[in-house]
Design an enzyme around this catalytic site. Structure first.
Site, short mmCIF file in Angstrom:
data_model
loop_
_atom_site.label_atom_id
_atom_site.label_comp_id
_atom_site.label_asym_id
_atom_site.label_seq_id
_atom_site.Cartn_x
_atom_site.Cartn_y
_atom_site.Cartn_z
N HIS A 1 -8.81 -7.27 -2.73
CA HIS A 1 -9.85 -8.21 -3.16
C HIS A 1 -10.92 -8.40 -2.08
O HIS A 1 -12.00 -8.90 -2.37
CB HIS A 1 -9.22 -9.56 -3.52
CG HIS A 1 -8.46 -10.18 -2.39
ND1 HIS A 1 -7.15 -9.84 -2.12
CD2 HIS A 1 -8.81 -11.10 -1.47
CE1 HIS A 1 -6.73 -10.54 -1.07
NE2 HIS A 1 -7.72 -11.31 -0.66
N PRO B 1 -3.49 -4.85 -6.64
CA PRO B 1 -2.20 -5.51 -6.86
C PRO B 1 -1.50 -5.68 -5.52
O PRO B 1 -1.24 -4.70 -4.81
CB PRO B 1 -1.45 -4.51 -7.76
CG PRO B 1 -2.52 -3.70 -8.42
CD PRO B 1 -3.62 -3.59 -7.41
N GLY C 1 -0.33 -12.89 0.83
CA GLY C 1 0.12 -12.50 -0.50
C GLY C 1 0.84 -11.17 -0.51
O GLY C 1 1.84 -10.99 -1.23
N ILE D 1 -3.51 -19.29 3.87
CA ILE D 1 -4.16 -19.82 2.67
C ILE D 1 -3.85 -18.91 1.48
O ILE D 1 -3.92 -17.68 1.59
CB ILE D 1 -5.69 -19.93 2.86
CG1 ILE D 1 -6.02 -21.02 3.87
CG2 ILE D 1 -6.40 -20.20 1.54
CD1 ILE D 1 -5.69 -22.43 3.41
N HIS E 1 -11.57 -18.77 -0.98
CA HIS E 1 -10.85 -17.52 -1.26
C HIS E 1 -11.54 -16.68 -2.33
O HIS E 1 -11.84 -15.51 -2.09
CB HIS E 1 -9.41 -17.83 -1.71
CG HIS E 1 -8.70 -16.61 -2.22
ND1 HIS E 1 -8.13 -15.67 -1.39
CD2 HIS E 1 -8.49 -16.16 -3.49
CE1 HIS E 1 -7.59 -14.71 -2.12
NE2 HIS E 1 -7.78 -14.98 -3.40
N GLU F 1 13.09 1.17 -5.89
CA GLU F 1 12.28 1.96 -6.82
C GLU F 1 10.78 1.74 -6.65
O GLU F 1 9.99 2.69 -6.66
CB GLU F 1 12.68 1.64 -8.27
CG GLU F 1 14.08 2.09 -8.66
CD GLU F 1 15.14 1.07 -8.34
OE1 GLU F 1 16.32 1.31 -8.67
OE2 GLU F 1 14.80 0.00 -7.76
#
Length: 638
Positions: free
Chosen positions: A66, A115, A156, A187, A259, A396
């Site tokens: 991002h 992702p 994250g 954050i 963010h 996996e």
């Protein structure tokens, strides 16, 4: 020097802030917080903007995809071909600057990320690929492959389970050319990380076999010392950089509101004024600062030319030949086996893979602790990194994400393997492979209720439909060894698509050779009656069943054709002319598959498939219970 670094970092900050503001969409906080690190990292990074594909370049992976305000600012400043207009078109239709970085779309992007956690595993994949290639081409006196892999990640990324799996593999394999820079701004979208995580990150990585360095992520000297030390370490290194999100935007520094939303014109103007920049100027970089960034072009070009010269020196001639063999696979060297008796397709597939490995030195991979069951061990080919069998353990998701990066590294053709039902664990990586056009080979065995006694937890029902629905992803479910060979021949030539080989646990009969058609087009007419009124379609183990159904229908005076569809995805891409020769006009079409089978309604009038989960029992009893016998299917057809 640090005064110049500060102006360089502020230039990055304001480009990123202006991009998000112009788009009225995006993530300004992370790019502004990482700008100081990016400047120093640029001093260490060996790359060539003139040739983003140079094999021995350092790899830079942005796991926090991002943060594209940072990514595109850097590639503009370093001279990868982006222009100011591209930055102004951030997140707009058909621009070179989409919302998340896309491999093959924007020069310099090593792999598609976004992702969270994927990029961490991808960076580990690049490092593992470099170690394998290095083991083939380096010597005690000279090295062709000696680059570093860097990855920028955030809170994250490290919360995602994928990062735990992948970092465990990295520590186990002592990937000493891997440097993970953790943007610890504490954050998340919802607020402080204290809301959801309290683990000791340094101890976590130490326990996984990493070196840990903790720094102030806004102190240029600390950043430089940390990267310098990390490059000397004998383990993978995580640099925990304590940063402030939206650094420089005083009104929103440290706030989760920075963010994922524009900062606002007033906030940006004040930030520019506080840093000594003209608050009225947008997308502005001082001329002397631009010159400093653009030094990357000449420096990188010199590095690559020196590397090319190194290849020509006498001690490396033999290694260079090995590298050439890796980079130029000759498929004519593959001596495919011939199958003449009933065998499970997991078995035929394993024999084919061994034949490929003997002919193609770049073919390697591993299973998630299932190689004896998947039949994927490459016999007499050693263990990674010198050999071609990788032991991924029961991980996996990490396995598939790592192999994605290995496939993009350059000269490798890698595979991953597990039971088909456990493809659920790696679906995000399979999706990225399809989206990006990565030629990874997924080996998925134990493909239906034929798994038997292990029961419904291990019997894939919806999985064929799920992966057939994925664009640019080719699912092969061969009915016998010969179809399996054709599947591999076709998949090896599909350079911009992943392929999955979905194979049976139970033995399957050899199909009649006299009527075999062209499996390379995804489907073909296997058996035909003159004036047929029924067309039976099936894949894998159900093709044998369809032939038995045809025999039973014939005894009752009903004429039928059988179509084998080893690759549904490829079959539906064929032109109408070909399809009309396979599914003959005027016949009622019946698809048979021991799975959910919803996609068959595109082709069939009737679909005989699973509408429940499976059960625990020997496979023959399950096929009888769920109606996959010739007698049951004939009754439904009549």
């Amino acid at each position: 020097m640090n005064d110049t670094r500060q102006r360089m970092a502020d230039s990055i900050r304001f480009l990123a802030a202006d991009m998000v503001q112009a788009a009225n969409s995006g993530h300004p906080g992370a790019p502004m917080g990482l700008a100081d690190i990016a400047v120093v990292l640029g001093e260490h990074l060996n790359h060539n903007p003139k040739n983003p594909d140079w094999l021995n370049r350092d790899r830079l992976v942005f796991s926090g995809g991002h943060a594209t305000g940072l990514i595109y600012s850097l590639y503009y400043l370093w001279g990868y071909g982006l222009e100011i207009e591209d930055l102004k078109n951030f997140r707009q239709l058909d621009s070179l600057t989409p919302g998340h970085p896309e491999y093959g779309h924007t020069k310099g992007i090593e792999i598609t990320t976004g992702p969270l956690g994927q990029g961490v595993a991808n960076a580990i994949g690049f490092s593992m690929a470099s170690k394998f290639v290095g083991a083939q081409v380096n010597s005690d006196t000279a090295e062709l492959i000696d680059h570093t892999v860097y990855c920028l990640c955030g809170d994250g990324d490290l919360e995602e389970g994928l990062s735990y799996e992948a970092c465990s593999i990295a520590g186990h394999n002592k990937l000493d050319n891997l440097i993970l820079i953790y943007d610890s701004n504490k954050i998340t979208i919802e607020g402080s990380t204290e809301l959801s995580i309290s683990e000791n990150i340094p101890m976590r990585f130490e326990s996984q076999g990493w070196d840990v360095i903790e720094i102030d992520g806004h102190d240029f000297d600390e950043i430089n010392d940390a990267i310098t030390q990390a490059k000397l370490n004998t383990k993978p290194t995580i640099i925990i950089a304590n940063t402030v999100i939206a650094k420089g935007a005083s009104a929103l520094e440290g706030s989760h509101h920075a963010h994922g939303a524009p900062l606002g014109e007033d906030v940006i103007a004040k930030a520019k004024a506080d840093a000594g920049f003209d608050p009225e100027k947008k997308f502005f970089v001082p001329e002397d600062i631009m010159a400093r960034f653009r030094c990357a072009i000449e420096h990188g070009d010199l590095l690559e030319r020196e590397w090319i010269h190194r290849q020509k020196t006498l001690p490396l001639m033999e290694q260079n030949e090995a590298l050439t063999a890796l980079q130029n696979p000759d498929f004519s060297r593959i001596n495919y086996p011939i199958f003449d008796k009933a065998e499970a397709t997991r078995g035929t597939n394993g024999k084919i893979m061994n034949a490929i490995a003997r002919g193609i030195p770049s073919f390697l991979g591993g299973s998630a602790d299932l190689s004896p069951s998947n039949k994927t061990n490459l016999n007499d080919m050693g263990v990674y990194p010198k050999g071609r069998n990788i032991y991924f353990g029961i991980r996996e998701h990490a396995m598939a994400s790592i192999v994605n990066a290995m496939a993009l590294y350059g000269p490798l053709m890698p595979f991953s393997a597990t039971f088909f039902v456990f493809s659920d664990y790696l679906k995000p990586a399979a999706r990225i492979a399809a989206l990006t056009g990565i030629q990874q080979f997924f080996i998925w065995t134990h493909d239906s209720i034929g798994v038997g006694e292990d029961g419904p937890t291990h019997q894939p029902i919806e999985h064929l439909s799920q992966f057939r629905a994925l664009p640019n992803f080719y699912v092969w479910r061969p009915a016998d060894g010969a179809e399996n060979v054709e599947a591999w021949k076709t998949a090896l030539e599909m350079k911009k698509s992943p392929s999955a080989f979905v194979c049976s646990r139970q033995n399957l009969s050899v199909l009649p050779k006299s009527v075999r058609g062209d499996a390379s087009r995804g489907g073909y007419l296997l058996a035909q009656d003159e004036n047929a009124t029924i067309t039976l379609m099936a894949s894998g183990s159900e093709v044998e069943l369809a032939l038995k159904v045809k025999e039973t229908l014939n005894t009752e005076g009903i004429k039928a054709n059988v179509v084998s569809v080893p690759c549904y995805d490829l079959f539906i891409e064929q032109d109408k002319g070909y399809m009309d020769t396979i599914i003959l006009e005027g016949t009622k079409t019946v698809a048979i598959e021991a799975a959910r089978g919803l996609e068959w309604y595109r082709l069939a009038d009737t679909v005989i498939a699973m509408d429940t989960f499976g059960a625990s029992a020997p496979a023959p009893l399950l096929f009888e219970k769920f109606g996959f016998t010739a007698e049951s299917i004939v009754a439904k057809i009549k």
